[in-house]
Scaffold this motif. Structure first.
Motif, PDB file in Angstrom:
ATOM      1  N   THR A   9       0.834  -1.156  -0.031  1.00 26.21           N
ATOM      2  CA  THR A   9      -0.248  -0.012  -0.131  1.00 26.21           C
ATOM      3  C   THR A   9       0.932   1.409  -0.033  1.00 26.21           C
ATOM      4  O   THR A   9       0.741   2.137  -0.911  1.00 26.21           O
TER       5      THR A   9
ATOM      6  N   GLN B 193       2.352   1.840  -3.432  1.00 24.47           N
ATOM      7  CA  GLN B 193       1.319   2.303  -4.517  1.00 24.47           C
ATOM      8  C   GLN B 193       1.042   3.700  -4.375  1.00 24.47           C
ATOM      9  O   GLN B 193       0.999   4.601  -5.133  1.00 24.47           O
ATOM     10  N   ILE B 194       1.020   4.121  -2.925  1.00 24.95           N
ATOM     11  CA  ILE B 194       0.666   5.540  -2.630  1.00 24.95           C
ATOM     12  C   ILE B 194       1.731   6.431  -3.045  1.00 24.95           C
ATOM     13  O   ILE B 194       1.871   7.511  -3.695  1.00 24.95           O
ATOM     14  N   THR B 195       2.978   6.143  -2.850  1.00 24.91           N
ATOM     15  CA  THR B 195       4.155   6.909  -2.978  1.00 24.91           C
ATOM     16  C   THR B 195       4.426   6.943  -4.558  1.00 24.91           C
ATOM     17  O   THR B 195       4.718   7.983  -5.034  1.00 24.91           O
ATOM     18  N   ALA B 196       4.028   5.744  -5.171  1.00 22.98           N
ATOM     19  CA  ALA B 196       4.189   5.593  -6.870  1.00 22.98           C
ATOM     20  C   ALA B 196       3.202   6.867  -7.359  1.00 22.98           C
ATOM     21  O   ALA B 196       3.348   7.632  -8.259  1.00 22.98           O
ATOM     22  N   LEU B 197       1.855   6.895  -6.847  1.00 26.04           N
ATOM     23  CA  LEU B 197       0.888   7.857  -7.304  1.00 26.04           C
ATOM     24  C   LEU B 197       1.382   9.134  -7.010  1.00 26.04           C
ATOM     25  O   LEU B 197       1.147  10.147  -7.902  1.00 26.04           O
ATOM     26  N   LEU B 198       1.861   9.544  -5.821  1.00 23.22           N
ATOM     27  CA  LEU B 198       2.452  10.914  -5.435  1.00 23.22           C
ATOM     28  C   LEU B 198       3.453  11.277  -6.329  1.00 23.22           C
ATOM     29  O   LEU B 198       3.589  12.481  -7.087  1.00 23.22           O
ATOM     30  N   GLU B 199       4.398  10.283  -6.918  1.00 25.00           N
ATOM     31  CA  GLU B 199       5.437  10.837  -7.868  1.00 25.00           C
ATOM     32  C   GLU B 199       4.796  11.070  -9.052  1.00 25.00           C
ATOM     33  O   GLU B 199       5.100  12.110  -9.714  1.00 25.00           O
ATOM     34  N   ILE B 200       3.991  10.376  -9.713  1.00 25.22           N
ATOM     35  CA  ILE B 200       3.220  10.589 -10.855  1.00 25.22           C
ATOM     36  C   ILE B 200       2.543  12.069 -10.709  1.00 25.22           C
ATOM     37  O   ILE B 200       2.696  12.790 -11.650  1.00 25.22           O
ATOM     38  N   ILE B 201       1.842  12.051  -9.536  1.00 25.10           N
ATOM     39  CA  ILE B 201       0.886  13.510  -9.567  1.00 25.10           C
ATOM     40  C   ILE B 201       1.812  14.568  -9.313  1.00 25.10           C
ATOM     41  O   ILE B 201       1.842  15.784 -10.025  1.00 25.10           O
TER      42      ILE B 201
END
Length: 173
Positions: free
Chosen positions: A45, A48-56
């Motif tokens: 989890t 997943q959250i940190t990957a989304l933060l990097e994208i955003i």
């Protein structure tokens, strides 16, 4: 909660963090976020959250006079995630660099609202310049402008805080 007793040695000052959002270190803040998440979440989890933060956070674009730019650092002003990321970064810096000043009573009171800071300090233990100099060294991206009390008062947000011999008076600025 302990009530602060104002003494004749106390002084007020405010600090403003210059250009907060454009100076938030994205990679560092994501690492801080990941470290905090791992304390309360599983690895999958958290990743997943940190990957989304990097994208955003790495899709930070703005348009000016018909040209599209992508800044090298900082978070986008107006993005729903920017305030949260700024808060994560600043709370981490406060916990690692400011908390010990409060615990040792060098700072009698410290509060921050977004990029505005109010401090009450004991003038027998430190000076405003020492406070500003130290706080300015906690991160290369963070620059502070200092406002000393004037006639025992400082303006903080929409308030005027006035130091009386034994208490503080607060009025609308």
């Amino acid at each position: 909660m302990t009530k602060l007793k104002i003494t004749p040695n106390h002084r007020l000052l405010t600090l403003d963090i210059k250009d907060l959002y454009v100076n938030i270190p994205i990679c560092e803040t994501i690492k801080i976020t990941k470290s905090k998440l791992l304390k309360y979440s599983d690895t999958q989890t958290t990743n997943q959250i940190t990957a989304l933060l990097e994208i955003i956070l790495n899709q930070n674009y703005f348009s000016f006079q018909g040209q599209i730019y992508q800044p090298d650092n900082g978070v986008a002003m107006g993005s729903p995630i920017s305030g949260t990321m700024a808060e994560i970064c600043l709370q981490h810096l406060e916990n690692t660099h400011v908390k010990h000043l409060i615990d040792s009573n060098i700072l009698s009171f410290y509060t921050r609202y977004v990029d505005d800071i109010l401090i009450i300090y004991d003038s027998t233990l430190t000076t405003p310049d020492n406070i500003q100099q130290y706080l300015s060294t906690i991160h290369n991206n963070i620059q502070l402008s200092l406002t000393h009390e004037n006639n025992h008062s400082v303006n903080f947000l929409d308030l005027t805080v006035t130091r009386k011999p034994s208490h503080l008076d607060i009025s609308i600025y």
